[in-house]
Write a protein that holds these residues in place. Sequence first.
Motif, short mmCIF file in Angstrom:
data_model
loop_
_atom_site.label_atom_id
_atom_site.label_comp_id
_atom_site.label_asym_id
_atom_site.label_seq_id
_atom_site.Cartn_x
_atom_site.Cartn_y
_atom_site.Cartn_z
N ALA A 67 0.83 -1.21 -0.12
CA ALA A 67 -0.27 0.09 -0.05
C ALA A 67 0.87 1.08 0.04
O ALA A 67 0.61 2.36 -0.48
CB ALA A 67 -0.87 0.09 1.16
N SER A 68 1.98 1.23 0.50
CA SER A 68 2.82 2.32 0.63
C SER A 68 3.91 2.39 -0.71
O SER A 68 4.66 3.48 -0.51
CB SER A 68 3.79 2.19 2.08
OG SER A 68 4.75 1.16 2.05
N LEU A 71 4.52 2.02 -7.03
CA LEU A 71 4.75 1.02 -8.31
C LEU A 71 4.00 -0.28 -8.13
O LEU A 71 3.31 -0.61 -9.05
CB LEU A 71 6.03 0.90 -8.35
CG LEU A 71 6.54 0.03 -9.78
CD1 LEU A 71 5.87 0.33 -11.19
CD2 LEU A 71 8.09 -0.15 -9.53
N ALA A 72 4.07 -0.87 -7.00
CA ALA A 72 3.60 -2.20 -6.58
C ALA A 72 1.96 -2.03 -6.74
O ALA A 72 1.13 -2.88 -7.01
CB ALA A 72 4.01 -2.80 -5.17
N PHE A 73 1.67 -0.91 -5.97
CA PHE A 73 0.00 -0.72 -6.04
C PHE A 73 -0.53 -0.56 -7.48
O PHE A 73 -1.51 -1.06 -7.70
CB PHE A 73 -0.17 0.77 -5.32
CG PHE A 73 -1.65 1.11 -5.30
CD1 PHE A 73 -2.20 0.71 -4.04
CD2 PHE A 73 -2.35 1.76 -6.02
CE1 PHE A 73 -3.63 0.90 -3.79
CE2 PHE A 73 -3.65 2.30 -5.73
CZ PHE A 73 -4.35 1.75 -4.62
N ASP A 74 0.12 0.13 -8.22
CA ASP A 74 -0.34 0.23 -9.63
C ASP A 74 -0.04 -0.66 -10.52
O ASP A 74 -1.10 -1.19 -11.34
CB ASP A 74 0.54 1.71 -10.19
CG ASP A 74 0.21 3.07 -9.72
OD1 ASP A 74 -0.98 3.04 -9.36
OD2 ASP A 74 0.80 3.91 -9.90
N VAL A 75 0.75 -1.67 -10.26
CA VAL A 75 0.98 -2.70 -11.10
C VAL A 75 -0.01 -3.75 -10.62
O VAL A 75 -0.92 -4.35 -11.59
CB VAL A 75 2.26 -3.82 -10.69
CG1 VAL A 75 2.42 -5.05 -11.16
CG2 VAL A 75 3.57 -2.80 -11.44
N VAL A 123 -9.00 -3.49 -1.90
CA VAL A 123 -9.17 -4.45 -0.55
C VAL A 123 -8.15 -4.42 0.11
O VAL A 123 -8.47 -4.44 1.26
CB VAL A 123 -9.35 -5.88 -1.26
CG1 VAL A 123 -9.41 -7.09 -0.39
CG2 VAL A 123 -10.51 -6.11 -2.26
N ILE A 124 -6.93 -4.01 -0.39
CA ILE A 124 -5.65 -3.93 0.50
C ILE A 124 -5.83 -2.92 1.64
O ILE A 124 -5.76 -2.92 2.72
CB ILE A 124 -4.45 -3.78 -0.27
CG1 ILE A 124 -4.16 -5.08 -1.09
CG2 ILE A 124 -3.26 -3.51 0.53
CD1 ILE A 124 -3.02 -5.04 -2.07
N LEU A 125 -6.32 -1.48 0.84
CA LEU A 125 -6.49 -0.47 1.71
C LEU A 125 -7.58 -0.59 2.72
O LEU A 125 -7.66 -0.26 3.95
CB LEU A 125 -6.74 0.91 0.74
CG LEU A 125 -5.90 1.15 -0.43
CD1 LEU A 125 -6.13 2.31 -1.06
CD2 LEU A 125 -4.32 1.42 0.35
#
Length: 203
Positions: A67-68, A71-75, A123-125
């Motif tokens: 979540a922080s 790049l990972a969030f957008d992927v 869902v993560i957020l």
Amino acid sequence: MVDPIVLLAFIPAALALNLTPGADMMFCLGLGIRQGPGAAWRASAGISTGGMIHVLLAGLGLSAIVASAPLAFDVIRWIGVAYLLWLAWQALRNTGETAAPAGQIRADAFRAGLLVNLTNPKVILFVLAFVPQFVDPQAGPVLLQFLIFGAVIGVGGFVINGCVGTFAGALGRRLARGSRVLDWLTAGIFTALAGRLALLERT
């Protein structure tokens, strides 16, 4: 262990969230219209399984890292968008001339629900914002508490999303004579979900 009073407070809050229309519910609605109640229930099971995986990762602290990390969030987000658009395209390509084997439909429905849930960073957020409010480090292992609360959310979501899919299946049978209507309706739902996910922001 979780304090029984805290759990009693958590259950109605979780059910209220389960009843709020969201991507998971709309996905089961679209799948129920196209493939019937059975597929919707299997997709709902896949969604609940994905939710438990999210809760497990949150309990381990891994979700906070994702979540922080922009790049990972957008992927994850764009993988979800691409998958939903692919499902929409598959619905439009359906000619109604051949039917997939029942076993394949069952596997595809569960896998689709699982992937739709896992590739939705919202869902993560949600898990990171909602579940920790009820976790008390003094009450026992934090991971176990996360899993208990996650199970409550998962069971409630499974039942509610499955029921939505059952209703949609009944609607789908009424529209069955115009199979292309079903295909376009399903594709429209999946495309709308993809657009909603594409516009999702981390904040």
